[in-house]
Design a protein around this motif. Structure first.
Motif, PDB file in Angstrom:
ATOM      1  N   PRO A 217       0.832  -1.207   0.000  1.00 21.02           N
ATOM      2  CA  PRO A 217       0.000   0.000   0.000  1.00 21.02           C
ATOM      3  C   PRO A 217       0.867   1.258   0.000  1.00 21.02           C
ATOM      4  CG  PRO A 217       0.056  -0.963   2.197  1.00 21.02           C
ATOM      5  CD  PRO A 217       0.810  -1.897   1.303  1.00 21.02           C
ATOM      6  N   MET A 218       0.446   2.271  -0.752  1.00 18.17           N
ATOM      7  CA  MET A 218       1.143   3.555  -0.788  1.00 18.17           C
ATOM      8  C   MET A 218       0.383   4.556   0.078  1.00 18.17           C
ATOM      9  SD  MET A 218       3.833   3.430  -2.829  1.00 18.17           S
ATOM     10  CE  MET A 218       4.218   1.803  -2.238  1.00 18.17           C
ATOM     11  N   GLU A 219       1.116   5.280   0.928  1.00 11.89           N
ATOM     12  CA  GLU A 219       0.509   6.272   1.814  1.00 11.89           C
ATOM     13  C   GLU A 219       0.892   7.676   1.360  1.00 11.89           C
ATOM     14  OE1 GLU A 219       1.881   5.304   5.689  1.00 11.89           O
ATOM     15  OE2 GLU A 219       0.669   3.486   5.871  1.00 11.89           O
ATOM     16  N   SER A 220      -0.044   8.582   1.477  1.00 14.73           N
ATOM     17  CA  SER A 220       0.217   9.958   1.060  1.00 14.73           C
ATOM     18  C   SER A 220       1.015  10.694   2.134  1.00 14.73           C
ATOM     19  CB  SER A 220      -1.103  10.696   0.814  1.00 14.73           C
ATOM     20  OG  SER A 220      -0.858  12.060   0.532  1.00 14.73           O
ATOM     21  N   PRO A 221       2.082  11.389   1.736  1.00 19.33           N
ATOM     22  CA  PRO A 221       2.853  12.157   2.717  1.00 19.33           C
ATOM     23  C   PRO A 221       2.240  13.530   3.019  1.00 19.33           C
ATOM     24  CG  PRO A 221       3.903  12.306   0.585  1.00 19.33           C
ATOM     25  CD  PRO A 221       2.709  11.406   0.407  1.00 19.33           C
ATOM     26  N   VAL A 222       1.179  13.895   2.294  1.00 24.07           N
ATOM     27  CA  VAL A 222       0.553  15.210   2.478  1.00 24.07           C
ATOM     28  C   VAL A 222      -0.967  15.059   2.469  1.00 24.07           C
ATOM     29  CG1 VAL A 222       2.460  16.484   1.409  1.00 24.07           C
ATOM     30  CG2 VAL A 222       0.566  15.664  -0.011  1.00 24.07           C
ATOM     31  N   THR A 223      -1.636  16.132   2.885  1.00 26.45           N
ATOM     32  CA  THR A 223      -3.100  16.207   2.809  1.00 26.45           C
ATOM     33  C   THR A 223      -3.477  17.138   1.671  1.00 26.45           C
ATOM     34  OG1 THR A 223      -3.397  15.797   5.172  1.00 26.45           O
ATOM     35  CG2 THR A 223      -5.206  16.878   4.022  1.00 26.45           C
ATOM     36  N   GLY A 224      -4.405  16.702   0.838  1.00 28.35           N
ATOM     37  CA  GLY A 224      -4.820  17.555  -0.269  1.00 28.35           C
ATOM     38  C   GLY A 224      -5.801  16.871  -1.189  1.00 28.35           C
ATOM     39  N   LYS A 225      -6.038  17.501  -2.329  1.00 30.69           N
ATOM     40  CA  LYS A 225      -7.000  17.019  -3.323  1.00 30.69           C
ATOM     41  C   LYS A 225      -6.244  16.378  -4.486  1.00 30.69           C
ATOM     42  CE  LYS A 225     -10.644  18.722  -6.421  1.00 30.69           C
ATOM     43  NZ  LYS A 225     -11.373  19.940  -6.868  1.00 30.69           N
ATOM     44  N   ILE A 226      -6.681  15.190  -4.888  1.00 33.30           N
ATOM     45  CA  ILE A 226      -6.017  14.484  -5.979  1.00 33.30           C
ATOM     46  C   ILE A 226      -6.419  15.102  -7.315  1.00 33.30           C
ATOM     47  CG2 ILE A 226      -5.842  12.274  -7.183  1.00 33.30           C
ATOM     48  CD1 ILE A 226      -6.135  10.874  -4.526  1.00 33.30           C
ATOM     49  N   LEU A 227      -5.406  15.523  -8.071  1.00 29.32           N
ATOM     50  CA  LEU A 227      -5.634  16.147  -9.371  1.00 29.32           C
ATOM     51  C   LEU A 227      -5.402  15.181 -10.534  1.00 29.32           C
ATOM     52  CD1 LEU A 227      -3.854  19.598  -8.863  1.00 29.32           C
ATOM     53  CD2 LEU A 227      -6.285  19.055  -8.523  1.00 29.32           C
ATOM     54  N   GLU A 228      -4.496  14.236 -10.362  1.00 28.57           N
ATOM     55  CA  GLU A 228      -4.108  13.353 -11.477  1.00 28.57           C
ATOM     56  C   GLU A 228      -3.575  12.040 -10.913  1.00 28.57           C
ATOM     57  OE1 GLU A 228      -1.008  13.434 -15.313  1.00 28.57           O
ATOM     58  OE2 GLU A 228      -1.270  15.204 -14.012  1.00 28.57           O
ATOM     59  N   ILE A 229      -3.901  10.941 -11.606  1.00 26.57           N
ATOM     60  CA  ILE A 229      -3.369   9.637 -11.216  1.00 26.57           C
ATOM     61  C   ILE A 229      -2.667   9.012 -12.416  1.00 26.57           C
ATOM     62  CG2 ILE A 229      -5.063   9.236  -9.396  1.00 26.57           C
ATOM     63  CD1 ILE A 229      -6.643   7.503 -11.289  1.00 26.57           C
ATOM     64  N   ALA A 230      -1.793   8.046 -12.145  1.00 19.92           N
ATOM     65  CA  ALA A 230      -0.910   7.519 -13.194  1.00 19.92           C
ATOM     66  C   ALA A 230      -1.621   6.607 -14.182  1.00 19.92           C
ATOM     67  CB  ALA A 230       0.252   6.767 -12.548  1.00 19.92           C
ATOM     68  N   GLY A 231      -2.717   5.984 -13.805  1.00 20.03           N
ATOM     69  CA  GLY A 231      -3.390   5.066 -14.715  1.00 20.03           C
ATOM     70  C   GLY A 231      -4.456   4.281 -13.993  1.00 20.03           C
ATOM     71  N   GLY A 232      -4.994   3.272 -14.683  1.00 17.48           N
ATOM     72  CA  GLY A 232      -6.041   2.451 -14.107  1.00 17.48           C
ATOM     73  C   GLY A 232      -5.493   1.158 -13.550  1.00 17.48           C
ATOM     74  N   GLU A 233      -6.363   0.403 -12.944  1.00 20.29           N
ATOM     75  CA  GLU A 233      -5.973  -0.877 -12.371  1.00 20.29           C
ATOM     76  C   GLU A 233      -5.434  -1.793 -13.461  1.00 20.29           C
ATOM     77  OE1 GLU A 233      -9.350  -2.348 -10.282  1.00 20.29           O
ATOM     78  OE2 GLU A 233      -9.336  -0.733  -8.793  1.00 20.29           O
ATOM     79  N   GLY A 234      -4.292  -2.414 -13.181  1.00 23.07           N
ATOM     80  CA  GLY A 234      -3.645  -3.273 -14.161  1.00 23.07           C
ATOM     81  C   GLY A 234      -2.521  -2.586 -14.914  1.00 23.07           C
ATOM     82  N   ASP A 235      -2.457  -1.245 -14.849  1.00 24.20           N
ATOM     83  CA  ASP A 235      -1.383  -0.520 -15.525  1.00 24.20           C
ATOM     84  C   ASP A 235      -0.090  -0.602 -14.716  1.00 24.20           C
ATOM     85  OD1 ASP A 235      -3.097   0.174 -17.538  1.00 24.20           O
ATOM     86  OD2 ASP A 235      -3.543   2.169 -16.753  1.00 24.20           O
ATOM     87  N   MET A 236       1.032  -0.525 -15.419  1.00 21.20           N
ATOM     88  CA  MET A 236       2.350  -0.589 -14.783  1.00 21.20           C
ATOM     89  C   MET A 236       2.902   0.824 -14.601  1.00 21.20           C
ATOM     90  SD  MET A 236       2.470  -3.841 -14.519  1.00 21.20           S
ATOM     91  CE  MET A 236       4.118  -4.040 -13.847  1.00 21.20           C
TER      92      MET A 236
END
Length: 437
Positions: free
Chosen positions: A48-67
């Motif tokens: 699991p990846m934990e966020s080091p900050v508090t804020g609003k997510i603007l962009e993610i790297a891809g969908g489930e199954g992506d590398m």
């Protein structure tokens, strides 16, 4: 407001990329400091990846199954104020520590392959996309009934029911007046069980191969591609072993109930010192075989996510009850997805069992880079010739189990594998020796 880019960190397993298994947050969601927002899978475990900050997510790297490559952007978070220097520096260090790409191979002639596909629905979709105002298409008409079907006398309700069931009414015997009623249809179905199911198959289903299923596919393909397997199967009389197991369970007190697996693992550990080539790992890139003194026994466990192989550390140093506890603990951790990364790696030999589904014989696939895998099969009762203490041969009902072993023929010879299994057989058929130090 400031934008913080969280780069995929190097999680210390020498990997170049990880797979997105599940997002717990999506674009537009708020993530808190130290909150888990995505699960990433490596070759060994889900992290699991934990966020080091508090804020609003603007962009993610891809969908489930992506590398996602180590050091590349995993998520962009909008934070209030400035990003703390230590957090920004850590993310930047992750980006700079990304593994260098492998050098491109020398250019060689490549055979060009052109695939010609026949026209299908995708071609029609492309044509519609190219034409902003396509001409209306006529509604498809249902296929006409066959002449035999059309001559059948039945109400519309009976016809619809027969159609839904996939039943040809021409095959149903009508009443004396020649008309088919619901009762006639019921009688036909009672005498032709499964008719409708056979005539009306379930629709095809496509499912993307991701997560643990993808890892299993990749690992099994690599094992079969790189390892020249051979398998050997021997029959073992486990009647006395089952008697011993029953006696131990009847006096176990608060101890866990013994299955045959702790007894089998103990017998394997006692046999291995004479056959060190079985308890080994082969680094085929370096050309080095490491014969291990300790037995880190991999235990194949079926889970909802697929096959996982937690490892029993130093199995040779544990007694039957300790093994039973560890088997139960690791199996539960694998099923619930709580197994730690270190519990899923470092095995030197694997045992895989399907329990009552074990079949007559199996040819298991080696868990690379190990060089062998052992598969106990289902225990069955069968009459067999037994020579008693008086030297008289008689027929008795005995409990028999086949033991399968698959080996890496680059490291283990057929003679060695057969000799190991024969030695294991002698121990299992004289189970008192299993308890002797």
């Amino acid at each position: 407001m400031a934008k913080f880019t969280f780069n995929m960190p190097d999680i210390g397993e020498g990997i170049a990329e990880a797979e997105i298994v599940q997002w717990h947050k999506q674009v537009g969601d708020t993530v808190n400091e130290d909150e888990e927002f995505v699960d990433m899978m490596t070759d060994k475990a889900t992290v699991p990846m934990e966020s080091p900050v508090t804020g609003k997510i603007l962009e993610i790297a891809g969908g489930e199954g992506d590398m996602v490559s180590i050091g590349s952007m995993l998520v962009v978070i909008e934070v209030e104020g400035e990003v703390p220097d230590d957090v920004a520096e850590e993310s930047q260090a992750a980006a700079e520590a990304a593994p260098a790409p492998a050098p491109a191979p020398k250019s060689e002639p490549v055979e060009e392959r052109i695939e010609v596909e026949t026209s299908d629905a995708s071609d029609a979709d492309d044509a519609l996309a190219a034409d902003p105002d396509p001409a209306p298409q006529p509604e498809p008409r249902p296929a006409p009934e066959s002449s035999a079907q059309a001559k059948v006398l039945a109400t519309p309700a009976v016809r619809k029911r027969a159609k839904d069931l996939g039943v040809d009414l021409a095959q149903v015997k009508p009443a004396e007046d020649g008309r088919i009623r619901h009762g006639d249809l019921d009688q036909f179905l009672s005498y032709n069980a499964g008719y409708g199911a056979a005539a009306k198959p379930r629709a095809d289903e496509e499912k993307k191969v991701i997560g643990m299923r993808r890892r299993i596919a990749e690992n099994m393909a690599a094992s079969k591609r790189n390892i020249p397997h051979f398998s050997y199967v021997e029959e073992v009389d486990v009647t006395d072993l089952e008697v011993l197991r029953a006696q131990l369970n009847s006096n176990r007190g608060e101890k866990p109930k013994l299955t045959i697996l702790p007894l089998l693992i103990t017998a394997i550990c006692k046999t291995l010192p004479d056959f060190p080539m079985i308890n080994a790992r082969y680094d085929d890139e370096a050309g080095i075989v490491t014969r291990h003194g300790s037995v880190n026994m991999g235990m194949a466990a079926q889970t909802d996510a697929g096959l996982m192989v937690p490892v029993i550390r130093n199995a040779q140093a544990q007694n039957l009850w300790q093994l039973a506890n560890e088997i139960a603990r690791l199996a539960e951790a694998a099923r619930t997805g709580t197994a730690k990364s270190e519990e899923m790696q470092g095995g030197t030999l694997t045992v895989t069992s399907l329990g009552p589904l074990g079949g007559v014989a199996t040819t298991p696939v080696i868990n690379r880079p190990e060089v062998a895998i052992i598969g106990p099969n289902r225990i069955i009762e069968r009459p067999m010739y037994v020579t008693g203490a008086d030297g008289v041969e008689r027929i008795e009902k005995r409990k028999l189990m086949n033991i399968s072993i698959s080996c890496d023929h680059r490291v283990v010879d057929g003679w060695d594998a057969a000799s190991f299994v024969q030695a294991l057989k002698r121990l299992l058929e004289t189970p008192a020796l299993i308890l002797v130090d």
